[in-house]
Scaffold this motif. Structure first.
Motif, mmCIF file in Angstrom:
data_model
loop_
_atom_site.group_PDB
_atom_site.id
_atom_site.type_symbol
_atom_site.label_atom_id
_atom_site.label_comp_id
_atom_site.label_asym_id
_atom_site.label_seq_id
_atom_site.Cartn_x
_atom_site.Cartn_y
_atom_site.Cartn_z
ATOM 1 N N PRO A 255 0.820 -1.216 0.000
ATOM 2 C CA PRO A 255 0.000 0.000 0.000
ATOM 3 C C PRO A 255 0.854 1.266 0.000
ATOM 4 N N PRO A 256 0.233 2.428 -0.245
ATOM 5 C CA PRO A 256 0.970 3.697 -0.241
ATOM 6 C C PRO A 256 1.376 4.112 1.170
ATOM 7 N N GLU A 257 2.143 5.192 1.239
ATOM 8 C CA GLU A 257 2.697 5.664 2.502
ATOM 9 C C GLU A 257 1.597 6.053 3.496
ATOM 10 N N THR A 258 0.455 6.526 3.000
ATOM 11 C CA THR A 258 -0.615 6.922 3.915
ATOM 12 C C THR A 258 -1.119 5.746 4.758
ATOM 13 N N VAL B 12 -5.136 -14.973 13.060
ATOM 14 C CA VAL B 12 -6.059 -15.947 12.478
ATOM 15 C C VAL B 12 -5.988 -15.910 10.960
ATOM 16 N N GLU B 13 -5.821 -14.714 10.406
ATOM 17 C CA GLU B 13 -5.753 -14.562 8.951
ATOM 18 C C GLU B 13 -4.402 -14.976 8.384
ATOM 19 N N MET B 14 -3.335 -14.731 9.159
ATOM 20 C CA MET B 14 -1.987 -15.050 8.683
ATOM 21 C C MET B 14 -1.131 -15.487 9.854
ATOM 22 N N SER B 15 -0.653 -16.704 9.800
ATOM 23 C CA SER B 15 0.147 -17.239 10.896
ATOM 24 C C SER B 15 1.433 -16.429 11.065
ATOM 25 N N GLY B 16 1.751 -16.108 12.311
ATOM 26 C CA GLY B 16 2.946 -15.341 12.616
ATOM 27 C C GLY B 16 2.719 -13.851 12.761
ATOM 28 N N ALA B 17 1.489 -13.394 12.457
ATOM 29 C CA ALA B 17 1.220 -11.955 12.512
ATOM 30 C C ALA B 17 1.099 -11.448 13.947
ATOM 31 N N ARG B 18 0.843 -12.330 14.889
ATOM 32 C CA ARG B 18 0.674 -11.885 16.271
ATOM 33 C C ARG B 18 1.964 -11.265 16.812
ATOM 34 N N SER B 19 3.066 -11.963 16.626
ATOM 35 C CA SER B 19 4.340 -11.435 17.115
ATOM 36 C C SER B 19 4.719 -10.152 16.385
ATOM 37 N N LEU B 20 4.355 -10.054 15.099
ATOM 38 C CA LEU B 20 4.651 -8.850 14.328
ATOM 39 C C LEU B 20 3.903 -7.643 14.898
ATOM 40 N N VAL B 21 2.612 -7.809 15.198
ATOM 41 C CA VAL B 21 1.815 -6.703 15.714
ATOM 42 C C VAL B 21 2.304 -6.282 17.099
ATOM 43 N N ILE C 240 0.334 -9.758 4.479
ATOM 44 C CA ILE C 240 -0.083 -9.131 5.728
ATOM 45 C C ILE C 240 -1.019 -7.958 5.462
ATOM 46 N N TRP C 241 -0.768 -7.244 4.372
ATOM 47 C CA TRP C 241 -1.631 -6.115 4.023
ATOM 48 C C TRP C 241 -2.970 -6.581 3.469
ATOM 49 N N GLN C 242 -2.948 -7.689 2.746
ATOM 50 C CA GLN C 242 -4.215 -8.252 2.270
ATOM 51 C C GLN C 242 -5.071 -8.742 3.445
ATOM 52 N N ALA C 243 -4.410 -9.299 4.454
ATOM 53 C CA ALA C 243 -5.134 -9.731 5.649
ATOM 54 C C ALA C 243 -5.729 -8.531 6.381
ATOM 55 N N ILE C 244 -4.971 -7.449 6.478
ATOM 56 C CA ILE C 244 -5.481 -6.237 7.127
ATOM 57 C C ILE C 244 -6.673 -5.674 6.358
ATOM 58 N N LYS C 245 -6.602 -5.714 5.038
ATOM 59 C CA LYS C 245 -7.711 -5.202 4.231
ATOM 60 C C LYS C 245 -8.963 -6.054 4.425
ATOM 61 N N ARG C 246 -8.790 -7.374 4.527
ATOM 62 C CA ARG C 246 -9.945 -8.235 4.757
ATOM 63 C C ARG C 246 -10.576 -7.951 6.124
ATOM 64 N N LEU C 247 -9.726 -7.709 7.115
ATOM 65 C CA LEU C 247 -10.230 -7.452 8.460
ATOM 66 C C LEU C 247 -10.867 -6.073 8.590
ATOM 67 N N SER C 248 -10.517 -5.171 7.690
ATOM 68 C CA SER C 248 -11.022 -3.803 7.816
ATOM 69 C C SER C 248 -12.511 -3.697 7.511
ATOM 70 N N SER C 249 -13.062 -4.690 6.845
ATOM 71 C CA SER C 249 -14.497 -4.674 6.540
ATOM 72 C C SER C 249 -15.266 -5.304 7.697
ATOM 73 N N GLU D 140 -4.350 -15.304 -1.993
ATOM 74 C CA GLU D 140 -3.802 -14.000 -2.371
ATOM 75 C C GLU D 140 -4.489 -13.410 -3.587
ATOM 76 N N ALA D 141 -5.007 -14.279 -4.456
ATOM 77 C CA ALA D 141 -5.688 -13.792 -5.656
ATOM 78 C C ALA D 141 -7.145 -13.440 -5.411
ATOM 79 N N GLY D 142 -7.614 -13.644 -4.183
ATOM 80 C CA GLY D 142 -8.999 -13.345 -3.857
ATOM 81 C C GLY D 142 -9.955 -14.487 -4.118
ATOM 82 N N SER D 143 -9.438 -15.678 -4.454
ATOM 83 C CA SER D 143 -10.285 -16.844 -4.711
ATOM 84 C C SER D 143 -10.482 -17.639 -3.420
ATOM 85 N N ILE D 144 -11.612 -18.323 -3.333
ATOM 86 C CA ILE D 144 -11.903 -19.164 -2.174
ATOM 87 C C ILE D 144 -11.339 -20.557 -2.427
#
Length: 415
Positions: free
Chosen positions: A82-85, A112-121, A151-160, A177-181
């Motif tokens: 994503p952009p700097e904003t 839950v969306e991406m393994s390992g993201a807990r320690s990152l946050v 990680i950014w795709q996971a954040i975008k999914r959670l933002s809704s 990652e491609a948005g397919s189920i």
């Protein structure tokens, strides 16, 4: 001479008004009488179930915790980084989370969306005060995992706040990652097998209860009333004993050094080296649940069998049928309503059972209800627990509808 009463139009309207008031008064009285029950059903059943269904598709917690990130990432299409904003929004939200000491729930939701993201946050939240513009370089320097597009795709999914991700997770699916189920990796597929195991064990328990309960109900229905009333006390006796006590009693009976194994060793069926594993597995779950749910099969069967007149059996015998043919061709069909009611009641109770599988089930005897309790009490993933419960509720309603359509039996009225 015939006397005819003549009523003026005013009198007629007055009578109609009085009749209307009387009917309205009776309806109001009837509503007042049933109002406590309606309120009880509303607040104890409808409201919790509605809240569960809502939570399974609505999860605004992440959006509330990270408002700057959600607002900035809404314009990002989802490809690349994503952009700097957006980076700046994450940095601001991480600092606010650290100050409020609320980084844990956000980290758990993202993990839950991406393994390992807990320690990152958690790592980013601890160092949020040190982050300066340009935030992208600062966050990547802090942890290179921020440069991963997933990680950014996971954040975008959670933002809704409205999301299908809980239902996808409940059937071992996910959004790639491609948005397919797609299906989850095999080592992470647990819920579909748990649903199948729950249905299988519930079906076996229902069959065992029917096999054991049918002759008992037949005996109670045909014995003299004085004797059958005494025996009925033994059927009802389990209801006067704590469910926890009855379940733990099976642990004493079925463990390796328990009563059943010791009896089998004493009778030389087994040896000390070959004691059977009867507890903390599927066998223990089936035995304990059959014992606990057996009265729920006997009582509907008894209520129907008691209405079957013995004249039908005598008529069949007088027409040349032997005892077996008369029983299977004449008596059993008249008890189908009780069989249907008992099987449906036991199966529905077995599907949602929690305490018994938790105590005696072990790994192979765990049911979906135990996983729902785990997500509510330990993992705190209430959205996934709600989705699992909603799927289970839908399956039970569909089963009842199908069963009722196929049998054409009024289960409520047992007729």
């Amino acid at each position: 001479m015939t006397v005819t009463a003549i009523t003026s139009p005013d009198d007629s309207r007055s009578i109609k008004r009085e009749l209307t008031r009387s009917l309205r008064r009776r309806k109001l009285q009837a509503f007042v009488l049933v109002a406590p029950l309606l309120l009880f059903i509303l607040f104890m059943f409808i409201y919790p179930i509605g809240g569960m269904l809502l939570r399974s598709v609505y999860s605004p917690d992440f959006a509330r915790a990270m408002p700057a990130t959600v607002a900035a990432i809404a314009e990002w299409p989802g490809s690349g980084t994503p952009p700097e904003t957006v980076w700046a929004g994450v940095a601001r939200d991480m600092l606010a989370l650290q100050q409020r000491n609320e980084a844990g729930p956000v980290a758990a939701a993202l993990n839950v969306e991406m393994s390992g993201a807990r320690s990152l946050v958690l790592k980013t939240a601890r160092n949020a005060g040190k982050l300066t513009a340009p935030y992208r370089e600062a966050m990547v320097t802090l942890d290179p995992m921020w440069n991963d597009a997933r990680i950014w795709q996971a954040i975008k999914r959670l933002s809704s706040p409205v999301t299908p991700r809980f239902y996808l997770a409940a059937v071992d699916m996910k959004v790639d990652e491609a948005g397919s189920i797609v299906s989850q990796p095999e080592d992470r597929q647990i819920y579909r097998s748990l649903f199948l195991r729950t249905l299988l064990i519930s079906g076996v328990v229902t069959l065992c209860c029917l096999i054991l309960g049918y002759p008992v109900a037949h005996l109670l229905a045909n014995l003299p009333l004085r004797i059958s009333n005494i025996l009925m006390i033994f059927v009802l006796l389990p209801f006067w004993t704590s469910l926890l006590v009855r379940t733990t009693a099976w642990i004493v009976l079925l463990q390796k050094q328990g009563v059943v194994n010791s009896l089998l060793v004493w009778s030389h069926v087994l040896t000390d080296e070959t004691r059977a594993e009867l507890i903390f597995n599927r066998t223990g779950t089936i035995l304990a649940m059959t014992h606990i749910l057996l009265p729920f099969m006997i009582l509907p069967l008894y209520s129907v069998m008691k209405t079957v007149s013995p004249v039908y059996m005598k008529a069949a015998r007088s027409l040349g049928a032997n005892q077996f043919v008369a029983f299977t061709k004449v008596y059993v069909p008249q008890t189908f309503a009780g069989v249907a009611a008992g099987c449906l009641l036991v199966f529905i109770l077995a599907v949602g059972y929690y305490i018994t599988p938790a105590l005696v089930g072990g790994e192979s005897g765990t049911l979906i209800s135990n996983m729902i309790a785990y997500h509510i009490q330990k993992s705190l993933n209430w959205g996934l627990a709600a989705a699992l419960g909603a799927i289970l509720l839908t399956a039970i309603l569909a089963l009842y509808w199908t069963f009722n359509r196929l049998t054409k039996i009024d289960i409520i009225g047992l007729g």
